[in-house]
Design a protein around this motif. Structure first.
Motif, PDB file in Angstrom:
ATOM      1  N   THR A  39       1.038  -0.932  -0.406  1.00  0.00           N
ATOM      2  CA  THR A  39      -0.094   0.070  -0.126  1.00  0.00           C
ATOM      3  C   THR A  39       0.923   1.638  -0.084  1.00  0.00           C
ATOM      4  O   THR A  39       2.080   1.353   0.510  1.00  0.00           O
ATOM      5  N   ARG A  41       0.506   5.399   0.265  1.00  0.00           N
ATOM      6  CA  ARG A  41      -0.044   6.114   1.299  1.00  0.00           C
ATOM      7  C   ARG A  41       0.640   7.872   1.408  1.00  0.00           C
ATOM      8  O   ARG A  41       1.721   8.081   1.411  1.00  0.00           O
ATOM      9  N   GLN A 170     -14.015  -3.978   0.245  1.00  0.00           N
ATOM     10  CA  GLN A 170     -13.468  -4.152   1.756  1.00  0.00           C
ATOM     11  C   GLN A 170     -13.423  -3.260   2.805  1.00  0.00           C
ATOM     12  O   GLN A 170     -13.242  -2.155   2.391  1.00  0.00           O
ATOM     13  N   GLU A 172     -12.927  -2.527   6.611  1.00  0.00           N
ATOM     14  CA  GLU A 172     -11.897  -2.945   8.310  1.00  0.00           C
ATOM     15  C   GLU A 172     -11.443  -1.464   9.048  1.00  0.00           C
ATOM     16  O   GLU A 172     -12.369  -0.515   8.965  1.00  0.00           O
ATOM     17  N   SER A 184     -11.542   1.764   7.442  1.00  0.00           N
ATOM     18  CA  SER A 184     -10.640   1.678   6.418  1.00  0.00           C
ATOM     19  C   SER A 184     -11.948   1.231   4.609  1.00  0.00           C
ATOM     20  O   SER A 184     -12.216   0.331   5.581  1.00  0.00           O
ATOM     21  N   ILE A 186     -12.577   0.096   1.562  1.00  0.00           N
ATOM     22  CA  ILE A 186     -10.960   0.064   0.021  1.00  0.00           C
ATOM     23  C   ILE A 186     -11.841  -0.585  -1.363  1.00  0.00           C
ATOM     24  O   ILE A 186     -12.270  -1.524  -1.478  1.00  0.00           O
ATOM     25  N   GLU A 209      -7.609   3.215  -1.424  1.00  0.00           N
ATOM     26  CA  GLU A 209      -8.071   2.584   0.456  1.00  0.00           C
ATOM     27  C   GLU A 209      -8.196   4.705   0.354  1.00  0.00           C
ATOM     28  O   GLU A 209      -7.392   5.422   0.740  1.00  0.00           O
ATOM     29  N   TYR A 210      -9.463   4.576   1.416  1.00  0.00           N
ATOM     30  CA  TYR A 210      -9.568   5.689   2.206  1.00  0.00           C
ATOM     31  C   TYR A 210      -9.080   5.263   3.586  1.00  0.00           C
ATOM     32  O   TYR A 210     -10.045   4.636   4.074  1.00  0.00           O
ATOM     33  N   LYS A 211      -8.646   6.016   4.606  1.00  0.00           N
ATOM     34  CA  LYS A 211      -8.302   5.982   6.004  1.00  0.00           C
ATOM     35  C   LYS A 211      -8.444   6.667   7.005  1.00  0.00           C
ATOM     36  O   LYS A 211      -8.393   7.833   6.260  1.00  0.00           O
ATOM     37  N   ARG A 221      -3.663  -0.202  -3.221  1.00  0.00           N
ATOM     38  CA  ARG A 221      -3.181  -0.955  -2.805  1.00  0.00           C
ATOM     39  C   ARG A 221      -3.225  -2.115  -3.700  1.00  0.00           C
ATOM     40  O   ARG A 221      -3.507  -1.407  -5.428  1.00  0.00           O
TER      41      ARG A 221
END
Length: 228
Positions: A39, A41, A170, A172, A184, A186, A209-211, A221
């Motif tokens: 990943t 970031r 996904q 998380e 997160s 994704i 991915e947005y976290k 990713r």
């Protein structure tokens, strides 16, 4: 919202280890699964790299043995060996499994013991218009550096489409005592490699991915999946 990321990517994912599907699905006897992931970031200090490797294999069709490795830049990571046991594995309907992992985690090279217990539920949805499969993982993990354990709830779901591209989502989440809730999201594409077959033994996965974990960030990713 974090600033949009501008990334150049080197395809270093050349791992194709024979070491199956994770989550609620037990591996069939003689089969296995391996995945390598990076990943990239966006962070205030520039692009941050996070690496992971996951692999499992069936032992006599009665339990799965696997390894879970993770490294976030040079600051933290973990190395775990796990055993997955079947709780309920019908031919049709929901499947359930339990997993126990032991190993270590580190913060800036200072290693301490770590353990994780996980319950997974998943199934195929042949009559659904929108999704073909879904998996839910509930886990509790304890790292030696933390005074309290951490709860995680992760959801993965996807659709099988003809051709090379299939969508996947996904989500998380994690929460510990005295900690803010983090999550997160994704959305991703699974890209079949080589000859397109129903089993799709090799795939590339690309996700954005947005976290949200105290601060917001965006990441790209890239993963390579290999089934055998």
């Amino acid at each position: 919202m974090a600033k949009a990321i501008s990334l150049w990517i080197g395809l270093w994912l050349l791992i194709a280890l024979d070491v199956a599907r994770a989550g609620a699905w037990m591996a069939e006897e003689g089969s296995g699964f391996a995945a390598a992931q990076v990943t990239l970031r966006d962070s205030p200090d520039g692009i941050r790299e996070e690496f992971g490797f996951y692999g499992d294999m069936s032992l006599a069709g009665k339990l799965d043995l696997g390894i879970d490795l993770n490294q976030s830049a040079s600051t933290s990571g973990h190395a775990l060996i796990f055993v997955r046991l079947p709780l309920h594995q019908p031919t049709r309907g929901l499947r359930f499994s339990a997993e126990m992992a032991l190993g270590g985690s580190h913060v800036e090279g200072d290693w301490e013991a770590m353990w994780r217990f996980k319950i997974s539920a998943g199934g195929n949805f042949e009559k659904s218009r929108w999704i073909d499969w879904a998996n839910l993982d509930l886990s509790h993990e304890k790292r030696g550096h933390s005074a309290h354990g951490l709860w995680k709830l992760d959801l993965s779901l996807g659709k099988h489409l003809p051709g090379r591209l299939s969508p996947m989502l996904q989500i998380e989440t994690s929460k510990g005592p005295g900690q803010d809730f983090s999550y997160s999201i994704i959305p991703a594409l699974r890209i079949k490699l080589g000859t397109v077959t129903p089993s799709a033994p090799k795939e590339m996965v690309l996700g954005l991915e947005y976290k949200n974990a105290q601060t917001e960030s965006l990441g790209l990713r890239i993963a390579y999946w290999h089934r055998f």
